[in-house]
Design an enzyme around this catalytic site. Structure first.
Site, short mmCIF file in Angstrom:
data_model
loop_
_atom_site.label_atom_id
_atom_site.label_comp_id
_atom_site.label_asym_id
_atom_site.label_seq_id
_atom_site.Cartn_x
_atom_site.Cartn_y
_atom_site.Cartn_z
N TYR A 112 -7.78 -11.71 13.08
CA TYR A 112 -7.39 -10.34 12.69
C TYR A 112 -7.97 -9.30 13.65
CZ TYR A 112 -5.40 -6.62 10.07
OH TYR A 112 -4.63 -5.52 9.75
N TYR A 137 0.80 -1.22 0.00
CA TYR A 137 0.00 0.00 0.00
C TYR A 137 0.84 1.28 0.00
CZ TYR A 137 -4.68 -1.94 0.20
OH TYR A 137 -5.86 -2.55 -0.14
N VAL A 150 -3.07 -8.96 -1.60
CA VAL A 150 -1.88 -9.77 -1.35
C VAL A 150 -0.67 -8.85 -1.27
CG1 VAL A 150 -0.47 -11.70 -2.15
CG2 VAL A 150 -2.91 -11.64 -2.71
#
Ligand code: NAD
Length: 395
Positions: A234, A52, A273
């Site tokens: 998570y 990112y 990913v």
């Protein structure tokens, strides 16, 4: 050298300089085809070399025409060892930025340290004067605290009780069951220290006290929520505690920097990913099913589509469309009811007899290798390539 992918589990120990450049160039081309954004002009990206952060840097540079300083922790080539993918990506980014006449410089070092914060501030002062956007996109397994010297290690574990779930080995396509023991309090504390908001707060305080923030600068960091079936590992696990802390830091930063008009936001990004996400147990099965469903619905996005959309449609659109917790929601297409109901139905059925039909494991695996510059049809992998690639701005 002729470079082949060498991997074990979710780690690839080689990367391909030509493939990495191709990947960065493709991302830049994507952004250049979109509408120009009237946005940031001078941007610092912390964690700028992969995932990112890299896409944020590309979107800011080629979407807004911004000068960028990118900070990361990567390895140059040494002997017969290729450089890390983030090294090659950053070399490529600087080369492409230069072709477009854009300022781009990079710093390779530990973002958690005081020294690198200082070095970055000096570079901002010397070259840009002030910056109007700070993107914080670190994903790290450990952090050395700059004041106490304590070394923290992050873990990806559930909290409270043992967690058993199915997952997929994306190399073999086999569906397996895994059990993860719960974290203890010390592991939770250490994960929050690595991936929580303290370092982001330290960065913003340092930038403020050095007077290198433009009035109305925007600071962004990234988080994830995801659906119920991933919560144990998570959002309700150790990493989720760290993200709670990171999200709370946005409000503290906005409050502490209000006299200079700086506002901080967390963007909830889509599951993709990356080197960091490949390490999270269970996520590979969820992401493989998600990719299949979103590709069929034509709503699939990778990092670059997300980061361009975040700048164009949210941060600089005049309406950030914040959720009730004040967050930018780039996961809106992932979390759409029509997507999630389909994903959860497929998740329940997923097994070795049907995985190839109900999940895009092949797409996941291809994305994984692309992170390291492998698997692009346009790249000749039989060619002998120079592995010792220089990043222009790094001595
Ligand atoms: P990534 O592994 O691709 O990138 C991590 C970056 O951090 C790299 O540039 C790396 O060089 C840098 N870095 C790591 N340790 C460093 C250090 N000590 N000093 C300087 N740089 C350092 O990870 P990513 O998946 O792009 O994650 C970035 C952020 O996005 C994280 O906050 C992550 O939680 C968030 N996010 C990721 C996803 C996903 O699906 N991948 C989804 C939502 C949010």
């Amino acid at each position: 050298m002729i470079i082949k992918p060498k991997f074990r589990g979710f780690i690839c120990t080689t990367s391909h300089p030509v493939g990495c450049e191709y990947n960065v160039r493709q991302q830049a081309e994507y952004v250049k085809k979109q509408k120009r954004i009237d946005g940031a002009k001078k941007v610092l990206v912390i964690g700028a070399s992969t995932g990112y952060g890299l896409s944020s840097r590309i979107a800011a540079a080629f979407g807004c025409g911004a000068a960028t300083i990118g900070l990361f922790f990567e390895k140059p080539a040494s002997g017969n060892r290729t450089a890390s993918a983030g090294w090659y990506n950053s070399a490529a980014f600087e080369k492409i930025a230069k072709e477009e006449g854009l300022y781009a410089k990079s710093i390779n070092g530990d973002a958690f340290s005081n020294e690198i914060k200082q070095q970055t501030i000096e570079l901002i002062k010397k070259d840009l004067g002030r910056i109007d956007m700070v993107i914080y996109s670190l994903a790290s397994p450990r952090r050395t605290h700059p004041e106490t010297g304590e070394v923290f290690n992050s873990v990806l574990k559930p909290i409270g009780s043992q967690y058993t779930s199915k997952t997929v080995d994306f190399h073999t396509g086999k569906v397996e069951e895994i059990t993860i023991e719960p974290a203890d309090d010390e592991e939770i504390r250490q994960t929050v220290a690595v991936m929580g908001g303290e370092d982001w707060e330290m960065w913003m305080a340092a930038l403020k006290s050095a007077d290198v923030l433009e009035e109305n600068a925007v600071a962004l960091a990234y988080s994830y929520v995801g659906p119920e079936m991933t919560h144990a590992v998570y959002r309700e696990g150790t990493i989720g505690r760290a993200k709670d802390d990171l999200e709370a830091a946005a409000f503290k930063i906005t409050d502490r920097l209000k006299d200079v008009g700086c506002r901080a936001f967390v963007s909830i990004n889509k599951a993709v990913v990356t080197q960091a996400s490949a390490a999270i147990p269970v996520i590979s099965l969820y992401v493989s099913i998600l990719f299949k469903v979103m590709k069929e619905k034509n709503t699939h996005e990778g990092c670059i589509e997300q980061m361009y959309r975040m700048l164009e449609d949210r941060v600089y659109s005049g309406d950030m469309k914040l959720d009730s917790k004040g967050r930018i929601c780039m996961d809106d297409w992932e979390m759409a009811e029509s997507v999630q109901s389909e994903v959860s139905g497929l998740w329940d059925k997923a097994g070795n007899d049907n995985i190839a039909d109900i999940a895009d494991v092949e797409g996941y695996r291809a994305e994984f290798f692309k992170l390291f510059g492998f698997g692009f049809a346009a790249v000749d992998y039989s060619a002998d390539v120079e592995i010792d690639v220089k990043i222009d701005s790094i001595e």
